[in-house]
Design an enzyme around this catalytic site. Structure first.
Site, PDB file in Angstrom:
ATOM      1  CB  THR A   9      49.327  43.434  45.789  1.00 56.94           C
ATOM      2  OG1 THR A   9      48.695  43.087  47.053  1.00 56.94           O
ATOM      3  CG2 THR A   9      50.893  43.713  46.149  1.00 56.94           C
ATOM      4  CG  LEU A  77      43.858  51.274  49.956  1.00 57.20           C
ATOM      5  CD1 LEU A  77      44.247  51.124  48.414  1.00 57.20           C
ATOM      6  CD2 LEU A  77      42.309  52.033  50.059  1.00 57.20           C
ATOM      7  CB  THR A 124      32.599  48.839  52.485  1.00 51.40           C
ATOM      8  OG1 THR A 124      31.616  48.076  51.704  1.00 51.40           O
ATOM      9  CG2 THR A 124      32.565  48.111  54.080  1.00 51.40           C
ATOM     10  CD  GLU A 126      28.449  43.790  52.016  1.00 50.85           C
ATOM     11  OE1 GLU A 126      27.957  43.282  53.099  1.00 50.85           O
ATOM     12  OE2 GLU A 126      27.933  43.746  50.938  1.00 50.85           O
ATOM     13  CE1 TYR A 152      35.157  43.800  53.523  1.00 43.87           C
ATOM     14  CE2 TYR A 152      32.884  44.413  53.186  1.00 43.87           C
ATOM     15  CZ  TYR A 152      34.406  44.538  52.915  1.00 43.87           C
ATOM     16  OH  TYR A 152      34.724  45.666  52.265  1.00 43.87           O
ATOM     17  CE  LYS A 156      36.804  46.813  55.085  1.00 44.00           C
ATOM     18  NZ  LYS A 156      37.966  47.749  54.463  1.00 44.00           N
TER      19      LYS A 156
HETATM   20  P1  NAP Z   1      41.519  43.604  46.956  1.00 38.92           P
HETATM   21  O1  NAP Z   1      41.586  43.652  45.555  1.00 38.92           O
HETATM   22  O2  NAP Z   1      40.837  42.501  47.641  1.00 38.92           O
HETATM   23  O3  NAP Z   1      42.595  44.262  47.731  1.00 38.92           O
HETATM   24  C1  NAP Z   1      42.847  44.020  49.010  1.00 38.92           C
HETATM   25  C2  NAP Z   1      44.484  44.445  49.265  1.00 38.92           C
HETATM   26  O4  NAP Z   1      44.827  44.075  50.818  1.00 38.92           O
HETATM   27  C3  NAP Z   1      45.415  43.439  48.677  1.00 38.92           C
HETATM   28  O5  NAP Z   1      46.416  44.058  48.335  1.00 38.92           O
HETATM   29  C4  NAP Z   1      45.714  42.220  49.614  1.00 38.92           C
HETATM   30  O6  NAP Z   1      46.882  41.801  49.387  1.00 38.92           O
HETATM   31  C5  NAP Z   1      45.780  43.345  50.826  1.00 38.92           C
HETATM   32  N1  NAP Z   1      45.733  42.311  52.356  1.00 38.92           N
HETATM   33  C6  NAP Z   1      44.557  41.623  52.485  1.00 38.92           C
HETATM   34  N2  NAP Z   1      44.997  41.151  53.897  1.00 38.92           N
HETATM   35  C7  NAP Z   1      46.083  42.018  54.215  1.00 38.92           C
HETATM   36  C8  NAP Z   1      46.760  41.966  55.295  1.00 38.92           C
HETATM   37  N3  NAP Z   1      46.611  41.048  56.299  1.00 38.92           N
HETATM   38  N4  NAP Z   1      47.769  42.836  55.466  1.00 38.92           N
HETATM   39  C9  NAP Z   1      48.024  43.496  54.258  1.00 38.92           C
HETATM   40  N5  NAP Z   1      47.595  43.749  53.205  1.00 38.92           N
HETATM   41  C10 NAP Z   1      46.472  42.665  53.164  1.00 38.92           C
HETATM   42  O7  NAP Z   1      40.273  44.923  47.402  1.00 38.92           O
HETATM   43  P2  NAP Z   1      39.861  46.221  46.638  1.00 38.92           P
HETATM   44  O8  NAP Z   1      38.769  46.005  45.794  1.00 38.92           O
HETATM   45  O9  NAP Z   1      41.030  46.828  45.906  1.00 38.92           O
HETATM   46  O10 NAP Z   1      39.444  47.035  47.825  1.00 38.92           O
HETATM   47  C11 NAP Z   1      40.297  47.856  48.637  1.00 38.92           C
HETATM   48  C12 NAP Z   1      39.814  48.178  49.852  1.00 38.92           C
HETATM   49  O11 NAP Z   1      38.431  48.869  49.654  1.00 38.92           O
HETATM   50  C13 NAP Z   1      39.227  47.006  50.795  1.00 38.92           C
HETATM   51  O12 NAP Z   1      39.513  47.254  52.340  1.00 38.92           O
HETATM   52  C14 NAP Z   1      38.038  46.605  50.700  1.00 38.92           C
HETATM   53  O13 NAP Z   1      37.248  45.900  51.690  1.00 38.92           O
HETATM   54  C15 NAP Z   1      37.326  48.032  50.443  1.00 38.92           C
HETATM   55  N6  NAP Z   1      36.230  47.973  49.727  1.00 38.92           N
HETATM   56  C16 NAP Z   1      36.152  47.869  48.367  1.00 38.92           C
HETATM   57  C17 NAP Z   1      34.994  48.133  47.560  1.00 38.92           C
HETATM   58  C18 NAP Z   1      34.920  47.277  46.310  1.00 38.92           C
HETATM   59  O14 NAP Z   1      34.052  47.484  45.684  1.00 38.92           O
HETATM   60  N7  NAP Z   1      36.157  47.026  45.659  1.00 38.92           N
HETATM   61  C19 NAP Z   1      34.009  48.664  48.166  1.00 38.92           C
HETATM   62  C20 NAP Z   1      33.964  49.239  49.439  1.00 38.92           C
HETATM   63  C21 NAP Z   1      35.252  49.077  50.001  1.00 38.92           C
HETATM   64  P3  NAP Z   1      46.890  40.047  48.409  1.00 38.92           P
HETATM   65  O15 NAP Z   1      47.100  41.122  47.006  1.00 38.92           O
HETATM   66  O16 NAP Z   1      48.150  39.654  48.867  1.00 38.92           O
HETATM   67  O17 NAP Z   1      45.796  39.544  48.674  1.00 38.92           O
HETATM   68  O1  G4F Z   2      30.741  41.126  43.590  1.00 37.93           O
HETATM   69  P1  G4F Z   2      30.222  40.568  45.117  1.00 37.93           P
HETATM   70  O2  G4F Z   2      30.766  39.490  45.764  1.00 37.93           O
HETATM   71  O3  G4F Z   2      30.229  42.027  45.872  1.00 37.93           O
HETATM   72  P2  G4F Z   2      29.804  42.325  47.356  1.00 37.93           P
HETATM   73  O4  G4F Z   2      29.394  41.108  48.099  1.00 37.93           O
HETATM   74  O5  G4F Z   2      28.801  43.339  46.846  1.00 37.93           O
HETATM   75  O6  G4F Z   2      31.106  43.022  47.966  1.00 37.93           O
HETATM   76  C1  G4F Z   2      32.065  43.853  47.245  1.00 37.93           C
HETATM   77  O7  G4F Z   2      31.429  45.189  47.554  1.00 37.93           O
HETATM   78  C2  G4F Z   2      31.414  45.747  48.970  1.00 37.93           C
HETATM   79  C3  G4F Z   2      30.975  47.224  48.677  1.00 37.93           C
HETATM   80  O8  G4F Z   2      29.528  47.181  48.775  1.00 37.93           O
HETATM   81  C4  G4F Z   2      32.924  45.749  49.362  1.00 37.93           C
HETATM   82  F1  G4F Z   2      32.870  46.264  50.454  1.00 37.93           F
HETATM   83  C5  G4F Z   2      33.469  44.415  49.576  1.00 37.93           C
HETATM   84  O9  G4F Z   2      34.665  44.344  49.873  1.00 37.93           O
HETATM   85  C6  G4F Z   2      33.346  43.878  47.792  1.00 37.93           C
HETATM   86  O10 G4F Z   2      34.376  44.493  47.225  1.00 37.93           O
HETATM   87  O11 G4F Z   2      28.659  40.138  45.132  1.00 37.93           O
HETATM   88  C7  G4F Z   2      27.785  41.345  44.717  1.00 37.93           C
HETATM   89  C8  G4F Z   2      26.302  40.647  44.571  1.00 37.93           C
HETATM   90  C9  G4F Z   2      25.956  39.859  45.789  1.00 37.93           C
HETATM   91  O12 G4F Z   2      24.765  40.226  46.302  1.00 37.93           O
HETATM   92  C10 G4F Z   2      26.303  38.370  45.695  1.00 37.93           C
HETATM   93  O13 G4F Z   2      25.348  37.775  46.503  1.00 37.93           O
HETATM   94  O14 G4F Z   2      26.217  39.596  43.671  1.00 37.93           O
HETATM   95  C11 G4F Z   2      25.525  38.336  44.250  1.00 37.93           C
HETATM   96  N1  G4F Z   2      26.048  37.243  43.479  1.00 37.93           N
HETATM   97  C12 G4F Z   2      25.501  36.301  42.922  1.00 37.93           C
HETATM   98  N2  G4F Z   2      25.888  35.412  42.344  1.00 37.93           N
HETATM   99  C13 G4F Z   2      27.475  36.648  43.494  1.00 37.93           C
HETATM  100  C14 G4F Z   2      27.325  35.773  42.837  1.00 37.93           C
HETATM  101  N3  G4F Z   2      28.539  37.210  44.128  1.00 37.93           N
HETATM  102  C15 G4F Z   2      29.733  36.485  43.621  1.00 37.93           C
HETATM  103  N4  G4F Z   2      30.740  36.862  44.640  1.00 37.93           N
HETATM  104  N5  G4F Z   2      29.682  35.301  43.152  1.00 37.93           N
HETATM  105  C16 G4F Z   2      28.462  34.854  42.506  1.00 37.93           C
HETATM  106  O15 G4F Z   2      28.509  33.684  41.812  1.00 37.93           O
END
Ligand code: NAP
Ligand code: G4F
Length: 338
Positions: A9, A77, A124, A126, A152, A156
């Site tokens: 989702t 995911l 990630t 991160e 986080y 991970k």
């Molecule tokens: P997201 O939009 O937050 O989606 C996370 C998904 O995990 C949602 O479907 C959520 O369900 C589900 N979930 C959360 N807790 C769960 C649980 N306990 N059991 C089963 N499902 C659960 O994240 P995304 O951006 O698609 O990212 C996908 C994955 O890649 C994550 O693991 C994230 O940490 C990792 N990642 C993301 C990024 C990025 O920049 N987007 C970068 C690097 C790694 P609900 O819809 O019910 O909340």
């Molecule tokens: O958009 P962010 O919250 O993403 P962040 O922390 O980079 O994490 C995302 O990317 C990771 C991969 O590198 C994933 F693993 C993780 O699951 C997630 O998808 O913040 C990006 C940057 C940060 O430095 C934060 O401090 O934006 C800065 N920021 C500044 N103002 C803010 C804000 N972040 C958020 N969320 N909200 C603000 O108002």
């Protein structure tokens, strides 16, 4: 081919489902029970999916699902994916992001599916923490040191190492995709890029807005990230699982953009220029001499990761993977579809 997606989702789950359906997979998605509907990202393909309730932190549930569907590919995911929130939900983040993946790995191993089932773990960028700065690197690749700076990322990192351990100890096809930030119009509303786009489109530049315009309250303006489009990333995830040997890959655009520059780029799509005045927490952004953006320390993190940029050379060479979106076309897509 049967694919089981934990986290269907979410942003990535929805794009990955579309891709796998196009490729002819049977897609089984695990969704959480929630008090309000959480399937808006997949409602348009719902009738093509097999959806089951589950939770990655529920060991018995994970075992049962993997045994029942005996998938060829599992994409994990599922995560509490918000870095800032992980400082408030330390143990919960650990339960889901660290022990959830362990449940999957154990279930595959103990169900005698080692030879049949490949596992993708959503790792990630991160994981690296501030390695770019502390080690004076120009970009982050598969061999860069990992020094996580949030609950986080620490959770991970456990999962990342368990995947490597399972690959070596049990000869399983389990891999980490170490993904830089990726975004889209389906991104969660409280990630910084989505917050900025929503503010611009439905707040500051909204022609229908009658009341006083809402200012953008923002955290660290000088954090930089390597922002890609989620559609490009899910192509990469699939390719990583199609290799003959299991290996970890970094995916990213190789281009870094600051939060400040992202705001400027979004505003320029609406024909506006931001003028910055002041410094640090007193810095403010003006549009046409009107105060529009204020720095709010509420959005600062106890420990900040200030700079990320990936080096996807290995993915380009071995997977023939190339992102199609640039930072500018990513913003175009988001301004149009958010
Ligand atoms: P997201 O939009 O937050 O989606 C996370 C998904 O995990 C949602 O479907 C959520 O369900 C589900 N979930 C959360 N807790 C769960 C649980 N306990 N059991 C089963 N499902 C659960 O994240 P995304 O951006 O698609 O990212 C996908 C994955 O890649 C994550 O693991 C994230 O940490 C990792 N990642 C993301 C990024 C990025 O920049 N987007 C970068 C690097 C790694 P609900 O819809 O019910 O909340
Ligand atoms: O958009 P962010 O919250 O993403 P962040 O922390 O980079 O994490 C995302 O990317 C990771 C991969 O590198 C994933 F693993 C993780 O699951 C997630 O998808 O913040 C990006 C940057 C940060 O430095 C934060 O401090 O934006 C800065 N920021 C500044 N103002 C803010 C804000 N972040 C958020 N969320 N909200 C603000 O108002």
């Amino acid at each position: 081919m049967i694919a089981l997606i934990f986290g269907i989702t979410g942003q990535d789950g929805s794009y990955l489902s579309e891709l796998l359906l196009e490729k002819g997979y049977t897609v089984v998605g695990v969704m959480r029970r929630s008090s309000s509907f959480n399937t808006s990202r997949i409602d348009h393909i719902r009738d093509k999916l097999i959806l089951v309730y589950g939770d990655v932190s529920d060991t018995a549930c994970v075992f049962e699902l993997i045994n029942k569907f005996k998938p060829n590919e599992i994409y994990n995911l599922a995560a509490q994916s918000h870095v800032a929130v992980s400082f408030q939900l330390e143990k919960y983040t650990m339960d889901v992001d660290a022990l959830g993946p362990l449940n999957i790995l154990q279930a595959v191993r103990m169900s005698n599916l080692i030879d049949k089932c490949k596992v993708y773990q959503a790792s990630t960028s991160e994981l690296y923490g501030n390695t770019l700065i502390t080690h004076n690197l120009t970009s982050l690749d598969e061999n860069s040191p990992m020094n996580p700076v949030s609950p986080y990322a620490i959770a991970k990192l456990y999962a990342y190492h368990m995947v490597k351990h399972y690959r070596k100890a049990f000869n399983m096809f389990v891999v980490n995709g170490i993904l830089q930030n990726h975004e889209s119009s389906r991104r969660g509303d409280n990630f910084v890029t989505k917050k900025i786009v929503l503010w611009a489109k439905y707040g500051w530049f909204s022609t229908s807005l009658k009341e006083e315009k809402n200012k953008l309250h923002i955290g660290r303006l000088d954090s930089s990230r390597d922002w890609s489009h989620a559609k490009d990333m899910v192509r990469g995830m699939w390719s990583i699982l199609q290799q003959s040997e299991p290996e970890d890959f970094v995916l990213g655009s190789g281009v870094r953009t600051t939060v400040r520059s992202f705001i400027e780029k979004v505003c320029s799509k609406f024909g506006a220029k931001v003028e910055w005045r002041g410094e640090g927490i007193d810095e403010q952004g003006y549009i046409n001499d009107e105060l529009a953006i204020v720095v709010d320390p509420k959005y600062y993190r106890p420990n900040e990761l200030s700079d990320l940029v990936g080096n996807p050379t290995k993915a380009k060479e071995k997977l023939n993977w190339q992102p199609e979106y640039t930072i500018d076309t990513l913003i175009d897509e988001r301004v149009e579809n958010s």
